[in-house]
Design an enzyme around this catalytic site. Sequence first.
Site, PDB file in Angstrom:
ATOM      1  N   HIS A 171      -2.039  -5.805  -5.077  1.00  0.00           N
ATOM      2  CA  HIS A 171      -1.513  -5.696  -3.712  1.00  0.00           C
ATOM      3  C   HIS A 171      -2.639  -5.483  -2.704  1.00  0.00           C
ATOM      4  O   HIS A 171      -2.466  -4.785  -1.698  1.00  0.00           O
ATOM      5  CB  HIS A 171      -0.492  -4.559  -3.615  1.00  0.00           C
ATOM      6  N   TYR A 187      11.100  -8.716  -2.620  1.00  0.00           N
ATOM      7  CA  TYR A 187      11.072  -7.512  -3.440  1.00  0.00           C
ATOM      8  C   TYR A 187      12.498  -7.264  -3.919  1.00  0.00           C
ATOM      9  O   TYR A 187      13.460  -7.675  -3.274  1.00  0.00           O
ATOM     10  CB  TYR A 187      10.645  -6.293  -2.623  1.00  0.00           C
ATOM     11  N   ARG A 223     -12.720 -13.286  -0.663  1.00  0.00           N
ATOM     12  CA  ARG A 223     -13.305 -13.416   0.675  1.00  0.00           C
ATOM     13  C   ARG A 223     -14.319 -14.555   0.776  1.00  0.00           C
ATOM     14  O   ARG A 223     -14.879 -14.789   1.847  1.00  0.00           O
ATOM     15  CB  ARG A 223     -13.988 -12.105   1.082  1.00  0.00           C
TER      16      ARG A 223
END
Length: 410
Positions: free
Chosen positions: A280, A132, A315
């Site tokens: 995110h 970051y 998933r």
Amino acid sequence: MNVDRAVNLEDLRLMARRKLPRIAFDFIDGGVDDEDCMRRNREAFRRYQLVPRYLVDVSRRDQSTELLGRRYASPFGISPTGLAGLFYPGADELLAQAAKVANIPFLLSSASNASIEVVAKLAPDHVWFQIYGTRDERINTDLVKRARDVGVSTLVVSVDVPVNSNRERNRRNGFSRPFRMTPPVVLEALGHPAWVLRYLRTGGIPMMSNWTPYGHAGASAAEVADLYGTLTPAPMIKWQTLERIRAEWKGPLVVKGLLHPEDARQAAAMGVDALIVSNHGGRQLDAAPSPLEMLPAIRAAVGDKVELMLDSGVRRGSDIVIARCLGARFTTFGRPTLFGAAAGGARGIARALQIVRNEIDMVMAQIGCSSFDALDERYLRTEGAGPEWGSELNRAAVEQHIPTIRRQQR
């Protein structure tokens, strides 16, 4: 609980929930505010269907994928996830080693517990480094230099955390920065004795080792975590910060977290090599669209100038196939491998990767596609589309899920 008995990623999640204290499990599992964004990430995949072609020879199937000049065995990687050592000792190292064995990339978070210097030695050809922007430009420069010095091939800059978000599960559980074992946390954790014993045996709160060079000599893990909290997030980060990083970093540069097509276009013009379209994992802005919803518009905005990846909500192996059909060459996911680590250490991580790889292979066989590289919108049908798959009618149905912003660009 034998992780080898896990049939899908949800099984590993449930195993992890039984092994972790609530404060640790919810840190992985939770999102922001009402967690609508997390649900939206999953619902976006459900709006698409894969239309099979039969009487096709699929006796041999190849899911290997070329990305940024390297061919990986599967079209997915492990997302950057901070504080992994809290859930299982040495988790960062285990994730890197699992990525090496599976021949996929591992995106080491700068908020990891193991340092980039340690992890890069374990899997030098498979570790990317995610950073970051911080409040100190000298540290930004030094993080880039450290990645270069240890031979990291690819640098990832996450841009979607201008401020800390309202993660309500963490607040209710008393998860503070840095993490501290308060009496209520200890009391609940006693119901998970194996985790408590590992926590105590490894010295308690794990060190955020990437940040020790910037603290005072002999700083404790809590003090280093406090330092990290003063340096990040950095709301003053601008495009100029990314320009400086691009000038300093000569290898492949990836930007993670852009959702707006105009931002994607600007990043491409700046010379970024790839984008990870991501919200995110639903942990920053609850009202954000799903990356899958934005993917077609971003693909249209950047064309072939950059390689596209997708993160958030993946998933199932079918999710990765759908993302490829919509234009994402690669996907990444983080929660499933953390759940695998918590459930069974190295074996749990390996099982998570094996499950996804097997699912991709089965889906490819079922839809009559022997090569992952050959997937495109012809295999895709959107909910509400007519029977004419692969036609202009079906493409129009896909287009209806692209936000209004794309129409405004025309």
